[in-house]
Design a protein around this motif. Structure first.
Motif, PDB file in Angstrom:
ATOM      1  N   THR B  71       0.850  -1.203   0.000  1.00 15.27           N
ATOM      2  CA  THR B  71       0.000   0.000   0.000  1.00 15.27           C
ATOM      3  C   THR B  71       0.885   1.252   0.000  1.00 15.27           C
ATOM      4  O   THR B  71       0.660   2.203  -0.776  1.00 15.27           O
ATOM      5  CB  THR B  71      -0.916   0.001   1.249  1.00 15.27           C
ATOM      6  OG1 THR B  71      -1.653  -1.204   1.255  1.00 15.27           O
ATOM      7  CG2 THR B  71      -1.861   1.176   1.234  1.00 15.27           C
ATOM      8  N   PHE B 170      -3.444  -8.047  -2.844  1.00 13.30           N
ATOM      9  CA  PHE B 170      -4.203  -6.929  -2.288  1.00 13.30           C
ATOM     10  C   PHE B 170      -4.194  -5.743  -3.267  1.00 13.30           C
ATOM     11  O   PHE B 170      -5.232  -5.135  -3.541  1.00 13.30           O
ATOM     12  CB  PHE B 170      -3.585  -6.517  -0.947  1.00 13.30           C
ATOM     13  CG  PHE B 170      -4.271  -5.362  -0.292  1.00 13.30           C
ATOM     14  CD1 PHE B 170      -5.471  -5.518   0.383  1.00 13.30           C
ATOM     15  CD2 PHE B 170      -3.712  -4.070  -0.352  1.00 13.30           C
ATOM     16  CE1 PHE B 170      -6.100  -4.443   0.985  1.00 13.30           C
ATOM     17  CE2 PHE B 170      -4.352  -2.993   0.242  1.00 13.30           C
ATOM     18  CZ  PHE B 170      -5.539  -3.178   0.919  1.00 13.30           C
ATOM     19  N   THR B 171      -3.000  -5.441  -3.811  1.00 12.86           N
ATOM     20  CA  THR B 171      -2.881  -4.338  -4.777  1.00 12.86           C
ATOM     21  C   THR B 171      -3.744  -4.605  -6.007  1.00 12.86           C
ATOM     22  O   THR B 171      -4.432  -3.702  -6.500  1.00 12.86           O
ATOM     23  CB  THR B 171      -1.410  -4.198  -5.223  1.00 12.86           C
ATOM     24  OG1 THR B 171      -0.591  -4.220  -4.061  1.00 12.86           O
ATOM     25  CG2 THR B 171      -1.171  -2.904  -5.972  1.00 12.86           C
ATOM     26  N   LEU B 173      -6.392  -6.375  -6.218  1.00 12.33           N
ATOM     27  CA  LEU B 173      -7.816  -6.251  -5.885  1.00 12.33           C
ATOM     28  C   LEU B 173      -8.227  -4.792  -5.728  1.00 12.33           C
ATOM     29  O   LEU B 173      -9.232  -4.345  -6.280  1.00 12.33           O
ATOM     30  CB  LEU B 173      -8.107  -6.990  -4.581  1.00 12.33           C
ATOM     31  CG  LEU B 173      -8.388  -8.487  -4.678  1.00 12.33           C
ATOM     32  CD1 LEU B 173      -8.485  -9.082  -3.277  1.00 12.33           C
ATOM     33  CD2 LEU B 173      -9.696  -8.728  -5.429  1.00 12.33           C
ATOM     34  N   VAL B 174      -7.446  -4.038  -4.969  1.00 14.76           N
ATOM     35  CA  VAL B 174      -7.835  -2.666  -4.618  1.00 14.76           C
ATOM     36  C   VAL B 174      -7.617  -1.688  -5.786  1.00 14.76           C
ATOM     37  O   VAL B 174      -8.457  -0.840  -6.069  1.00 14.76           O
ATOM     38  CB  VAL B 174      -7.076  -2.204  -3.355  1.00 14.76           C
ATOM     39  CG1 VAL B 174      -7.324  -0.724  -3.063  1.00 14.76           C
ATOM     40  CG2 VAL B 174      -7.508  -3.036  -2.162  1.00 14.76           C
ATOM     41  N   TYR B 175      -6.472  -1.841  -6.461  1.00 19.30           N
ATOM     42  CA  TYR B 175      -6.132  -0.880  -7.541  1.00 19.30           C
ATOM     43  C   TYR B 175      -6.451  -1.422  -8.932  1.00 19.30           C
ATOM     44  O   TYR B 175      -6.129  -0.789  -9.928  1.00 19.30           O
ATOM     45  CB  TYR B 175      -4.646  -0.516  -7.455  1.00 19.30           C
ATOM     46  CG  TYR B 175      -4.279   0.206  -6.176  1.00 19.30           C
ATOM     47  CD1 TYR B 175      -4.482   1.583  -6.029  1.00 19.30           C
ATOM     48  CD2 TYR B 175      -3.752  -0.488  -5.102  1.00 19.30           C
ATOM     49  CE1 TYR B 175      -4.150   2.239  -4.846  1.00 19.30           C
ATOM     50  CE2 TYR B 175      -3.420   0.147  -3.925  1.00 19.30           C
ATOM     51  CZ  TYR B 175      -3.622   1.512  -3.794  1.00 19.30           C
ATOM     52  OH  TYR B 175      -3.304   2.162  -2.623  1.00 19.30           O
ATOM     53  N   GLN B 176      -7.094  -2.549  -8.989  1.00 21.60           N
ATOM     54  CA  GLN B 176      -7.472  -3.171 -10.265  1.00 21.60           C
ATOM     55  C   GLN B 176      -6.271  -3.301 -11.209  1.00 21.60           C
ATOM     56  O   GLN B 176      -6.361  -3.058 -12.398  1.00 21.60           O
ATOM     57  CB  GLN B 176      -8.573  -2.342 -10.956  1.00 21.60           C
ATOM     58  CG  GLN B 176      -9.835  -2.150 -10.131  1.00 21.60           C
ATOM     59  CD  GLN B 176     -10.546  -3.462  -9.828  1.00 21.60           C
ATOM     60  OE1 GLN B 176     -10.804  -4.248 -10.725  1.00 21.60           O
ATOM     61  NE2 GLN B 176     -10.828  -3.717  -8.564  1.00 21.60           N
TER      62      GLN B 176
END
Lengths: 225, 255
Positions: B71, B170-171, B173-176
């Motif tokens: 993040t 995670f990246t 998923l969150v930042y597509q």
């Protein structure tokens, strides 16, 4: 009392002195039983510690199988001690090992015997020493803290017997137990000693000790023999 | 007064250092004891306790660390950038993997080992072993040093793997963004030097943590109050030693 050549002597204490332990003279040969009646635990602990190489005598000389343990290197002393079966008053078991693991520890460590191969030997030995087969499995599955004092000494005796020691040293084997349990342990110790090994009993001054049959007897008080 | 206090601390550290190296040297000379069945059982148990039982805690910490670090990196460098993968590699493989693995093992196994050995010492079990003709060094120290060291090295690799995978997941998923592109970047820039230093840190930390824990456990006096002191003393010494050595190794290897 039997006469033995120097070659047969397994233990010789020559004017051994330490703390409350007065000058002790004792010669024990293969196949003989000696009992040392002591009037206090302090005296027994000093003598047991000296025999186990944990304590050095203030004066005098000790010979185990013709060698002075104090004069040996650590590995040589440990090799010497491996020939002796010690049964301490509290059993001397390792607390994080189950009774079975305690029992087979020296045999697997020194002789490389496999636990599977030892199972039948332990069963036969337990039967010989009068441990009921039904209680053996339960007994051996427990940790030392879960065992009674008699059971801890029983495991220690089995452990010593498994190694076929040349000398068996029992420290207050029957002390603190009811008469029947104490006498059963003494009988088992005598069985371990068959046919040849020497046996040394350190025992309190009581009626059960008086009934131990021995080739040599010694009485040690706080003031010496 | 202050000089006296500092002098005492320095002397104590020197005494620990001398004791540690002496113990490790003796244990290294007795490694063949691992060939004996009961010693091997202690070795396996140590790997199980230090490595396998720690995997749950390591998984959680690695996941959280991976998410936190990616993040931060993505917010600075952006997703799908080679720099993101490079920074991820630097932080996780070079530093956090070995360090976090060492911290978790210190928290779990260092105190456990020191207090277990201290308890055994107080109960007279070292003498019991000697009466059986067994050297406490062979039966207690050698398998613990070997087991903890092997386990830390394995746990380090596991931490790095989980942190990198969960961080990029995670990246993604969150930042597509792509999950595989930064992962492929990490694999392509990962050098043997990087991996070797990381494993070397695990090796050094393992030897230090196990050696100090055994030292503190075995040298207690015959008092029950010595047990918690041995455990806390071992943990604190280990943490200081691990951070100090991490700095030294990183400086020598990467500057």
């Amino acid at each position: 009392m039997s006469r033995s050549s120097d070659r047969d002597i397994v233990l010789r204490l020559d004017r051994v002195v330490r703390g409350p332990l007065g000058p002790v003279d004792l010669i024990l040969s293969a196949g003989e039983t000696a009992k040392v009646i002591v009037e206090s635990r302090a005296v027994a602990e000093e003598l047991f510690g000296i025999l186990a190489g944990q304590l050095l005598p203030a004066s005098g000389r000790i010979e185990l199988f013709g060698q002075d343990p104090a004069a040996l290197s650590e590995p040589a002393r440990l090799d010497l001690l491996a020939r002796v079966g010690f049964v301490p008053e509290d059993g001397g078991l390792i607390s994080n090992l189950k009774a079975w693991e305690n029992l087979i520890l020296p045999a697997t460590y020194h002789r490389g015997e496999s636990p599977a191969a030892l199972e039948s030997r332990v069963s036969a030995l337990a039967k010989r020493l009068g441990v009921p087969a039904a209680s053996l499995a339960t007994l051996l599955g427990k940790l030392p803290d879960q065992l009674t004092l008699a059971e801890r000494r029983q495991v220690a005796l089995l452990r010593a017997a498994l190694m076929k020691p040349s000398l068996l040293v029992c420290d207050f084997l029957h002390a603190g137990l009811d008469r029947a349990a104490g006498e059963a342990l003494l009988k088992a110790a005598a069985t371990v000693a068959e046919p040849a090994p020497a046996i040394l009993h350190l025992c309190p001054d009581d009626a059960v000790s008086a009934r131990i049959t021995a080739d040599r007897s010694l009485r040690l008080g706080a003031e010496g023999p | 007064m202050l000089a006296e206090k500092i002098g005492r601390v320095v002397l104590e550290a020197l005494r620990d250092g001398v004791g540690f190296f002496a113990l490790l040297r003796q244990a290294a000379g007795r490694w063949r004891a691992l060939a004996r069945w009961p010693v091997r059982q202690v070795f396996y148990k140590q790997i199980y306790f230090t490595g396998i039982e720690a995997l749950g805690a390591i998984s959680v910490i690695a996941t959280l660390a991976g998410i936190a670090i990616t993040t931060q990196i993505v917010s600075l460098a952006g997703a799908d950038k080679a720099l993101t993968s490079r920074i991820m590699l630097w932080t996780i493989v070079r530093e956090l993997g070995p360090l976090f693995a060492a911290i978790v093992v210190t928290a779990r196994s260092s105190s456990a080992t020191a207090s277990e050995l201290a308890g055994m010492s107080i109960r007279g079990e070292l003498d019991s072993l000697r009466r059986l003709g067994i050297a406490p060094l062979d039966y207690l120290v050698v398998p613990r040093v070997a087991g903890i060291t092997v386990a830390i090295m394995a746990v380090t690799v596991y931490f790095q793997f989980i942190a990198i995978i969960t961080g990029f997941a995670f990246t993604a998923l969150v930042y597509q963004s792509s999950f595989f592109t930064p992962l492929a970047d990490v694999v392509s820039i990962l050098s043997l030097h990087e991996v070797s230093i990381s494993l070397f840190k695990g090796l050094v930390f393992g030897l230090v943590i196990s050696g100090i824990s055994c030292l503190y456990g075995l040298r207690v006096q015959h008092s029950i109050t010595a047990v918690p002191r041995a455990a806390t003393g071992a943990v604190m010494r280990n943490l200081i030693a691990v951070f100090f050595l991490d700095g030294v190794i990183s400086y020598v290897a990467f500057f």
